[in-house]
Design an enzyme around this catalytic site. Structure first.
Site, PDB file in Angstrom:
ATOM      1  N   SER A  13       0.793  -1.230   0.000  1.00  0.00           N
ATOM      2  CA  SER A  13       0.000   0.000   0.000  1.00  0.00           C
ATOM      3  C   SER A  13       0.823   1.277   0.000  1.00  0.00           C
ATOM      4  O   SER A  13       0.294   2.337  -0.281  1.00  0.00           O
ATOM      5  CB  SER A  13      -0.937  -0.008   1.198  1.00  0.00           C
ATOM      6  OG  SER A  13      -0.196  -0.030   2.392  1.00  0.00           O
ATOM      7  N   HIS A  34      -5.664  -4.365  -0.844  1.00  0.00           N
ATOM      8  CA  HIS A  34      -5.626  -3.257  -1.814  1.00  0.00           C
ATOM      9  C   HIS A  34      -5.772  -3.721  -3.258  1.00  0.00           C
ATOM     10  O   HIS A  34      -5.727  -2.907  -4.170  1.00  0.00           O
ATOM     11  CB  HIS A  34      -4.321  -2.464  -1.655  1.00  0.00           C
ATOM     12  CG  HIS A  34      -4.330  -1.536  -0.476  1.00  0.00           C
ATOM     13  ND1 HIS A  34      -4.886  -0.280  -0.517  1.00  0.00           N
ATOM     14  CD2 HIS A  34      -3.882  -1.709   0.786  1.00  0.00           C
ATOM     15  CE1 HIS A  34      -4.761   0.295   0.661  1.00  0.00           C
ATOM     16  NE2 HIS A  34      -4.153  -0.545   1.473  1.00  0.00           N
ATOM     17  N   LYS A  67     -12.224  -1.455   1.987  1.00  0.00           N
ATOM     18  CA  LYS A  67     -11.521  -0.567   1.054  1.00  0.00           C
ATOM     19  C   LYS A  67     -12.357  -0.407  -0.219  1.00  0.00           C
ATOM     20  O   LYS A  67     -13.336   0.321  -0.190  1.00  0.00           O
ATOM     21  CB  LYS A  67     -10.106  -1.079   0.824  1.00  0.00           C
ATOM     22  CG  LYS A  67      -9.284  -0.829   2.104  1.00  0.00           C
ATOM     23  CD  LYS A  67      -7.881  -1.315   2.087  1.00  0.00           C
ATOM     24  CE  LYS A  67      -7.226  -0.906   3.412  1.00  0.00           C
ATOM     25  NZ  LYS A  67      -6.319  -1.920   3.936  1.00  0.00           N
TER      26      LYS A  67
HETATM   27  C1  LIG Z   1      -6.085  -2.249   5.352  1.00  0.00           C
HETATM   28  C2  LIG Z   1      -5.488  -3.568   5.444  1.00  0.00           C
HETATM   29  C3  LIG Z   1      -5.937  -4.498   6.382  1.00  0.00           C
HETATM   30  C4  LIG Z   1      -6.975  -4.144   7.410  1.00  0.00           C
HETATM   31  O1  LIG Z   1      -8.246  -4.156   6.864  1.00  0.00           O
HETATM   32  P1  LIG Z   1      -9.466  -3.557   7.692  1.00  0.00           P
HETATM   33  O2  LIG Z   1     -10.645  -4.202   7.062  1.00  0.00           O
HETATM   34  O3  LIG Z   1      -9.433  -2.087   7.520  1.00  0.00           O
HETATM   35  O4  LIG Z   1      -9.287  -3.967   9.109  1.00  0.00           O
HETATM   36  C5  LIG Z   1      -5.391  -5.756   6.388  1.00  0.00           C
HETATM   37  N1  LIG Z   1      -4.418  -6.093   5.514  1.00  0.00           N
HETATM   38  C6  LIG Z   1      -3.949  -5.222   4.603  1.00  0.00           C
HETATM   39  C7  LIG Z   1      -2.881  -5.658   3.651  1.00  0.00           C
HETATM   40  C8  LIG Z   1      -4.466  -3.928   4.535  1.00  0.00           C
HETATM   41  O5  LIG Z   1      -4.001  -3.076   3.636  1.00  0.00           O
END
Ligand SMILES: *Cc1c(COP(=O)(O)O)cnc(C)c1O
Length: 396
Positions: free
Chosen positions: A186, A214, A244
């Site tokens: 990310s 992502h 996301k």
């Molecule tokens: C954002 C993210 C998470 C966490 O996800 P949430 O649903 O916001 O708790 C887990 N793993 C990765 C790789 C992320 O980018």
């Protein structure tokens, strides 16, 4: 009276962060988290959300959530195994399995929770985990919780992974060895080399675990990085988030039926934390259906991302080597990066500075997350402001 030790600890450490410029002030939004947000009464073009497809405010999702709330209420009422499993949860999981092209799926309350749940349900102190050094914090914590030996490999360095996989499997020290990677990283927007990871995994019989938070909704015609590479039947754990691109909240594992059956009896956040709310579940299910139905939003996301990237490059900014819509604008110096982000904000663009320790020292960047919901006019305005601030600060 509060503990003296605690008070001293908090005061000293908060002050230390503030002195180093690492204390993050949180800005509450007075609007929905859309392409334009309101903070302190000011409208700003928002380039900081993970709401890639604009689904967080999509009327179809809102309607699905409202309908579910009318039927089922606002809370699930219990953990999944007691009586918190609504028919809706099952429907969401069936939809997720179709979306990911797997036999089954299990939903959790968040992506973070999902990594806490899934890794430790399968790995223990007699096992080892090969983990990319840039993996997300929730993967790192999930690995720690499992008590398995954590072996970090250099970021996307396949020679290093092969070497460490060979050592771990031939050492005779471990019952099982797993390899874990983000699908999309990310901070830089680069994609994991899944074809090679799968090859190495097959060579050494590693369990494969890809967290595609992502990538889902963005790559592989929406289904994510694993599908993008045509590896849907070669990855054991496909992790995703519903927070996301999907625009709601929640996380999931998609995989073989036996794996999902095991997670339902052994993963602790599933067993001991209340189920996702009906509104969240219905909205997330609607989002997945929209993604499976049409690639219009992904197309729009990529058009906008390419437009922004091209514009920033033409202005003379260093935008790194992202392979996804994530668009870092690398400034370098930490203080200058913070200042750049602040000036963008004053001019009407909300794009957060990301500096050490989140990224290596000297690679401070302002990270831009264009979405399907931005208009060309908004992006033109962004480029105008970037040009102005960049020249003013001598960066371009
Ligand atoms: C954002 C993210 C998470 C966490 O996800 P949430 O649903 O916001 O708790 C887990 N793993 C990765 C790789 C992320 O980018």
């Amino acid at each position: 009276m509060s503990s003296k030790v605690l008070t001293q600890f908090l005061q000293a450490n908060l002050q230390d962060l503030k002195d180093k410029g690492l204390y993050n002030e949180i800005d509450p939004l007075e609007s929905a988290n859309g392409p334009v947000i309101t903070i302190d009464g000011r409208e700003l073009i928002n380039l900081s959300s993970n709401n890639y497809l604009g689904l967080a405010t999509d009327p179809r999702l809102k309607e699905a959530a409202i309908e579910a709330i009318q039927t089922y209420g606002v809370g699930a009422g219990a953990v999944r195994t007691i009586n918190g499993t609504l028919k809706l949860h099952v429907e969401l999981e069936e939809t997720l399995a179709r979306f990911k092209n797997t036999e089954a799926a299990i939903a959790y309350q968040s992506g973070f929770n999902c990594n806490m749940a899934a890794i430790s349900a399968v790995m223990d102190k007699n096992d080892a985990i090969l983990s990319d050094e840039l993996n997300h914090a929730s993967i790192i914590d999930g690995c720690r919780l499992s008590k398995a030996k954590i072996i970090r490999f250099n970021h996307s360095d396949m020679d290093d992974l092969r070497q460490k996989a060979k050592e771990a499997t031939q050492s005779g020290l471990y019952n099982k060895v797993m390899v874990i990677t983000d699908g999309v990283f990310s901070m830089d927007g680069d994609i994991a080399n899944l074809p090679e990871i799968v090859k190495i995994a097959e060579e050494f019989d590693l369990i494969t675990y890809v967290d595609d938070a992502h990538g889902s909704g963005v790559l592989g015609n929406g289904a994510g990085t694993v599908k993008h590479f045509g590896l849907s039947d070669k990855v054991d754990f496909q992790i995703g988030t519903l927070s996301k691109a999907i625009g709601v909240v929640g996380g999931y594992v998609a995989g073989k039926r036996e794996l999902i059956d095991w997670l339902k009896v052994r993963s602790r956040p599933f067993l001991f934390s209340t189920a996702l709310t009906p509104g969240d579940v219905a909205a997330a299910k609607k989002a997945i259906e929209i993604l499976m139905d049409s690639s219009e939003l992904q197309q729009k996301l990529w058009d906008n991302a390419n437009y922004l990237k091209k514009g920033l490059k033409q202005l003379g900014f260093d935008i790194g080597d992202s392979e996804t819509p994530i668009t870092p604008c690398i400034i370098g110096n930490e203080v200058q990066t913070q200042q750049f982000s602040k000036r963008l904000n004053e001019e009407g663009v909300y794009a957060k500075a990301i500096v050490f320790p989140t990224v290596p020292r000297g690679t401070g960047r302002v990270r831009n997350m264009p979405t399907a919901a931005h208009t060309k006019e908004m992006l033109d305005r962004v480029l105008e402001i970037y040009g102005k601030v960049g020249k003013e600060m001598g960066i371009i």
